[in-house]
Design an enzyme around this catalytic site. Structure first.
Site, short mmCIF file in Angstrom:
data_model
loop_
_atom_site.label_atom_id
_atom_site.label_comp_id
_atom_site.label_asym_id
_atom_site.label_seq_id
_atom_site.Cartn_x
_atom_site.Cartn_y
_atom_site.Cartn_z
N ASP A 5 6.43 -1.18 11.83
CA ASP A 5 5.83 0.01 11.23
C ASP A 5 5.08 0.86 12.25
OD1 ASP A 5 3.61 -1.53 11.73
OD2 ASP A 5 2.91 -1.63 9.67
N ARG B 128 0.81 -1.22 0.00
CA ARG B 128 0.00 0.00 0.00
C ARG B 128 0.85 1.28 0.00
NH1 ARG B 128 -4.35 -0.87 4.67
NH2 ARG B 128 -2.86 -2.44 5.38
N GLY C 294 1.49 -14.72 7.71
CA GLY C 294 0.78 -14.20 8.87
C GLY C 294 1.71 -13.85 10.01
#
Length: 457
Positions: free
Chosen positions: A103, A16, A78
Site C-alpha cells: 500500500d 479502514r 502481523g
C-alpha cells in the site's frame, strides 16, 4: 554481484477503506497500488519477488501473475508473520531482501536502489528506510546514537516526551540480509497487546545481538505514504499525478492546467503536444508529437499519430492516424482504426470500423462494423444499420463514395467505388461502382390538405 530479492506485503483487507475491493487493488492514477509497487521493484533487476497474499488472494494474483511468486498468509498475525510465509521460497537464498508494503505506491525505484546500495555499503544486516516530517505523530521514531548509528525504533505510544520530538520516522520499508532475516524471524515473539508478530522486532533482536543496523533517509517524505483510507488514497493520487505531469512537461509536453489533467503512469506523449484542461489519458496510450488534446477529452488504451486534434471527445482501444481532426463530442469506440487526414465531426460515433485516409463523417452519424475506404464523404445523419437483433453485419464503403445526408445502409451491404447514395435513402442491396442509388418514397403533395381537414370539423 549481490542477489536481490523482494517481499511485498499485500495480505491485509484494509478495513479502514470501507470497501469491497481489497486495499492493495485500489487504483492510484488508474493502476492498482500494488502494481505500482511491483513496477518500481522490477527496476532493480531482482532475482525473485514474493508477494504475500491473504484477503482477496486470487484477485491480487490475477493482477500480478507472471511478475511475482506468491505465499499465502492464511491468518493475519502481523508483519513478521507475513514475511515468514516466504521462507519456503527465499529462506535458503544468499543476498539481500527488500520488504515493502503493497500500500506504498509512491516509493520511487531510485529510492529503493539507493536503499539497497546503502545497505551493502554499510555491510548492515538490516537497513531501515526513514523519512523526516514535521508531523511525526503516529509513526515509530528512529533513535540514533551520538555517532549517528541506529539504536532502536520506538513506537509513538511507547516514546518518551523527548523521543517524540524526533522528526525521523520509520516508513515500514526495509532491506535485510536474507539469511539473517529468516533466522531472526523465528525469534520474534507475539508478547504484546495485539498478540501479533511485528517486523520491527527483528531490528531490536539484531541490534541486541551486536549486528549492524543502518538507516537510509529519503529526501522526499511524500513517497513514504502508506494508504490506509480514502483520504490517504486521494493524497497518493494527487502526488502521483503531479509527478507524472511533471515528467511529461519536462519531456516537452505542454499541459495548460496540470491540476486538472489526468495522465496514467504508462502513457507516452510526444513533444510539443498540448493538453487542455479536463483531459484524461489512461492505460497503454501513446500519443505522437504536435497534437492537441482536449479540453475535456478521454483517451484510453489507444494510439494517436502526429498533428492530430481531439476536442471534447472519447477514444477507447483504437488507433488514430496523423493529421486527424476529431470532435467536438465524437465517440471512437473499441477496435476502430482511423487512418491519416480523417475528419470525425461532432456527435459522430465510430465502432469497430476501419476509416480510410482522407475520409469524412462531419456530423451526427453512427458508423459501426464497417470498412470505409479513402476519400469517402458520409453525410449528416447517416447510419450503418449493423444489427438485426441477433448478429452484427459488415458494411463496406469503397474509395471515393459520397453518402448523402440521412442515409441508412442496411448491412450486409457494399457501396462500390465512386458511387453516390442520394440523401434520405435506405440502401438494402449492393450499389455498383460509380452508380447513383436512390431508395426513398416519391414525394406526394396533398393540395389544400390543411384547409380540408379543418372544414371537416
Amino acid at each position: 554481484m549481490t542477489n536481490i530479492y523482494a517481499v511485498i506485503l499485500a495480505a491485509g483487507q484494509g478495513t479502514r477503506m470501507k470497501s469491497k475491493l481489497y486495499k492493495v487493488l485500489h487504483p492510484v492514477c488508474g493502476k492498482p497500488m500494488v502494481e505500482h509497487v511491483i513496477d518500481h521493484i522490477s527496476g532493480l533487476q531482482t532475482n525473485k519477488i514474493v508477494t504475500i497474499v491473504g484477503h482477496g488472494a486470487e484477485k491480487v494474483k490475477s493482477h500480478l501473475e507472471g511478475r511475482s511468486e506468491f505465499a499465502l498468509q492464511e491468518e493475519q498475525l502481523g508483519t513478521a508473520h507475513a514475511v515468514m510465509q516466504a521462507e519456503d521460497i527465499l529462506g535458503q537464498e544468499e543476498g539481500c531482501t527488500l520488504v515493502v508494503c503493497g500500500d506504498t505506491p509512491l516509493i520511487k525505484p531510485e529510492t529503493m536502489e539507493a536503499l539497497v546500495a546503502y545497505h551493502l555499503e554499510q555491510k548492515a544486516k538490516a537497513t531501515i528506510l526513514t523519512g523526516a516530517t514535521e508531523s511525526p505523530d503516529g509513526y515509530g521514531r528512529i533513535i540514533r546514537s551520538e555517532q549517528g548509528t541506529v539504536e532502536r525504533i520506538v513506537e509513538h505510544k511507547d516514546a518518551s516526551e523527548e523521543e517524540r520530538k524526533v522528526k525521523e520516522i520509520n516508513t515500514g520499508t526495509y532491506c535485510f540480509d536474507n539469511r539473517m532475516l529468516f533466522d531472526t524471524l523465528k525469534k520474534v515473539s507475539n508478547n504484546n497487546v495485539q498478540g501479533e508478530y511485528y517486523l520491527p522486532d527483528v531490528i531490536e533482536i539484531l541490534k541486541s545481538a551486536g549486528e549492524t543496523v543502518a538507516a537510509y533517509q529519503t529526501n522526499d517524505f511524500d513517497e513514504t505514504l502508506g494508504v490506509n483510507d480514502r483520504v490517504a488514497l486521494s493524497q497518493a493520487e494527487k502526488t502521483m499525478r503531479a509527478r507524472i505531469n511533471e515528467k511529461h512537461m519536462r519531456g516537452g509536453v505542454t499541459i495548460i492546467n496540470p491540476e486538472n489533467t489526468y495522465i496514467g503512469p504508462d502513457v507516452i506523449i510526444g513533444s510539443d503536444t498540448v493538453l487542455f484542461p479536463g483531459t484524461v489519458i489512461s492505460g497503454k496510450t501513446e500519443i505522437g508529437s504536435d497534437c492537441e488534446i482536449g479540453p475535456n477529452s478521454e483517451i484510453k488504451d489507444s494510439k494517436v499519430g502526429e498533428r492530430t486534434l481531439i476536442r471534447q471527445s472519447v477514444v477507447h482501444q483504437s488507433q488514430i492516424g496523423s493529421d486527424v481532426n476529431i470532435g467536438p463530442f465524437a465517440h471512437i469506440r473499441p477496435d476502430s482504426d482511423i487512418h491519416d487526414e480523417v475528419k470525425i465531426g461532432n456527435f459522430v460515433e465510430i465502432k469497430k470500423t476501419v476509416f480510410g485516409k482522407g475520409s469524412k463523417a462531419s456530423h451526427l452519424s453512427y458508423i459501426g462494423d464497417a470498412e470505409v475506404g479513402s476519400d469517402v464523404n458520409i453525410g449528416c445523419g447517416s447510419i450503418t444499420v449493423n444489427y438485426d437483433g441477433k448478429k452484427k453485419f459488415l458494411t463496406k464503403i469503397e474509395d471515393g463514395v459520397f453518402i448523402g445526408c440521412n442515409s441508412n445502409l442496411v448491412a450486409p451491404v457494399t457501396v462500390g467505388k465512386g458511387a453516390y447514395v442520394a440523401a434520405g435513402s435506405t440502401i438494402t442491396n449492393d450499389v455498383p461502382g460509380e452508380a447513383l442509388s436512390i431508395a426513398r418514397a416519391r414525394q406526394v403533395n396533398k393540395e389544400n390538405y390543411v384547409q380540408n381537414i379543418h372544414s371537416d370539423k
